[in-house]
Design an enzyme around this catalytic site. Structure first.
Site, short mmCIF file in Angstrom:
data_model
loop_
_atom_site.label_atom_id
_atom_site.label_comp_id
_atom_site.label_asym_id
_atom_site.label_seq_id
_atom_site.Cartn_x
_atom_site.Cartn_y
_atom_site.Cartn_z
N GLU A 26 9.11 -0.43 11.53
CA GLU A 26 8.24 -1.78 11.21
C GLU A 26 8.40 -3.01 11.05
OE1 GLU A 26 5.91 -2.77 9.18
OE2 GLU A 26 6.30 -1.85 7.54
N THR A 27 8.00 -4.24 11.20
CA THR A 27 7.96 -5.40 10.60
C THR A 27 7.67 -6.28 9.94
OG1 THR A 27 7.55 -6.19 12.26
CG2 THR A 27 9.81 -6.16 12.97
N SER B 224 9.45 2.79 6.51
CA SER B 224 7.87 2.78 6.88
C SER B 224 7.63 4.25 6.97
CB SER B 224 8.19 1.67 7.36
OG SER B 224 8.56 0.75 6.53
N GLY C 46 -13.32 2.93 21.65
CA GLY C 46 -12.55 4.25 19.79
C GLY C 46 -11.21 3.40 19.73
N GLY D 137 -14.49 1.75 26.75
CA GLY D 137 -14.10 2.86 25.11
C GLY D 137 -13.39 2.07 24.51
N ILE E 153 -8.35 3.82 20.48
CA ILE E 153 -7.64 3.54 21.43
C ILE E 153 -7.81 2.36 21.97
CG2 ILE E 153 -5.87 4.15 23.53
CD1 ILE E 153 -5.41 6.81 22.65
N CYS F 168 0.69 -1.40 0.39
CA CYS F 168 0.39 -0.38 0.02
C CYS F 168 0.59 1.24 0.24
CB CYS F 168 -0.89 -0.11 1.51
SG CYS F 168 -0.46 0.23 2.96
#
Length: 419
Positions: A114-115, A109, A191, A189, A193, A50
């Site tokens: 990131e892996t 990246s 959301g 919550g 997070i 992407c």
């Protein structure tokens, strides 16, 4: 042979264009084979995610390779070359390998270090190998890049430094030494997070995971795990009463969790601003302020690790350059071996004529020892030849070896293509 890179990435290319030049998994095999048929292309690998579409090529001419690679992209996606050219990045020689090494360890990246990209790189090279569009050069590149990236992640563990408040909170819990096995966690919550914390919690050994939200629809994707139960917001006090760890990630202007609602010894993470957990004297509470400071520290660590990885990449480039320089003497080494074995075979044939009564076993033993003598004799010259191949006087030294051994080797090396 020359390494060539032609690509578009999230750093230079608008997303509106990047999404147009994406190779799906279903079409990659055909694309690899068609690219291999382009003029000058000897080997090819396509990495398409992407955030990037990249061609890694081995070509016999750089300027021809550049031309046909960009036209391949334009033709495949039915776009004018002029639309691609402002964003196309082209690299050659060592800069190709340097870029791929940086990509493989996540330095290129959006999320530093990131892996996930390593798995994508590995699959891309494996697919190209299976299709038959790689050869000696890109197979060696793949071996080195994947080995290097794995080592970097094992040594530096850059991805262990979270890049979000939710993961920072989870990392803080892990760093505290708290054993989560069979414990109950409550997440208030759902959301962005709260969902991230839930996904991370599902990877751990929690005995039960209690989700609290104003609407239960957001909890449904997680209910496939038998440990997960969901409560409406009106059941908040009941939901947190037995929890060993509580994460509050709900947007509200008032306190919603108070010490008397919690199990003694509970650990609480308040991921909100304004705060949603009322502090108590005996409450082990981590606030957004503490976690933000920790997150900043993690980000600084990632930057320091990225600098260390960059130095490691420089070393890897030198090692690859040594390997590539030695490619020129591979035919020489083979010629030395073959000449030694021809001499051994001729000597063995002469011996068999003079000693016709030798048994088959005796012949095998003699032949084995004669080959051992040949191998011992040429071992040191071959080692020296490998060393000479990367020296300042490599051309002269190799020519001397050729003369000493009476080898009819063509000129070694050659000047790079003018461009």
């Amino acid at each position: 042979m020359y390494l060539l890179y032609v690509g578009l990435t999230h750093k230079q290319t608008p997303f509106s264009l990047l999404e147009k030049v994406h190779f799906s998994d279903q079409e990659q095999e055909e694309a690899l084979l068609r690219l291999k048929r382009e003029k000058s292309v000897l080997e090819d690998v396509i990495i398409s995610t992407c955030n990037r579409t990249e061609l890694y090529l081995v070509v016999d001419q750089l300027h021809t390779g550049r031309y046909y690679a960009k036209h391949f992209l334009a033709n495949w996606f039915q776009l004018p070359v002029e639309e691609l050219e402002p964003y196309l990045v082209m690299k050659e020689a060592d800069t190709v390998l340097e870029h791929l090494l940086r990509v493989s360890v996540g330095l290129e990246s959006k999320i530093l270090g990131e892996t996930q990209i390593l798995g994508q790189v590995k699959r891309a090279f494996q697919r190209a190998k299976e299709v038959g569009t790689t050869g000696m050069m890109l197979n060696e590149v793949a071996r080195r890049v994947i080995t290097f990236a794995k080592r970097m992640h094992e040594v530096y563990r850059i991805n262990a430094r979270p890049i979000s408040i939710g993961l920072t909170a989870m990392q803080t819990l892990e760093d505290s030494g708290f054993d989560v096995a069979d414990k109950q966690i409550a997440i208030v919550g759902l959301g962005e997070i709260g969902q991230l914390v839930t996904k991370y919690a599902l990877q751990k050994d929690f005995g039960s995971i209690v989700l609290v939200n104003r609407t239960l629809a957001k909890a449904e994707p997680f209910l496939t795990d038998q440990r997960v139960v969901a409560h409406r917001f009106e059941q908040l006090e009941e939901a947190v009463a037995q929890a060993d760890i509580v994460f509050s990630a709900v947007k509200t202007s008032d306190y919603i969790i108070f010490p008397h609602m919690l199990k003694p010894g509970a650990i609480v993470f308040d991921l909100c601003l304004p705060r949603t957990v009322h502090a108590g004297t005996a409450l082990k509470l981590y606030t957004i302020e503490h976690l933000t400071n920790q997150l900043d520290a993690y980000q600084e660590e990632r930057q320091r690790i990225a600098q260390q990885m960059t130095l490691e990449i420089a070393k890897e480039l030198l090692a690859f350059d040594d390997w590539r320089q030695q490619l020129g003497i591979v035919p020489l080494i083979q010629e030395i071996r073959e000449k030694g074995l021809r001499i051994q075979a001729a000597a063995m044939e002469s011996l068999q004529r003079k000693l016709p009564d030798l048994t088959e076993r005796e012949q095998k033993q003699i032949s084995k020892h004669m080959k051992g003598i040949v191998n011992q004799l040429i071992k040191e010259p071959i080692l020296q030849l490998k060393e000479m191949a990367v020296g300042d006087n490599s051309t002269y030294d190799i020519a001397l070896i050729c003369k000493i051994f009476g080898l009819m080797q063509e000129e070694i090396g050659g000047s790079d293509e003018d461009h």
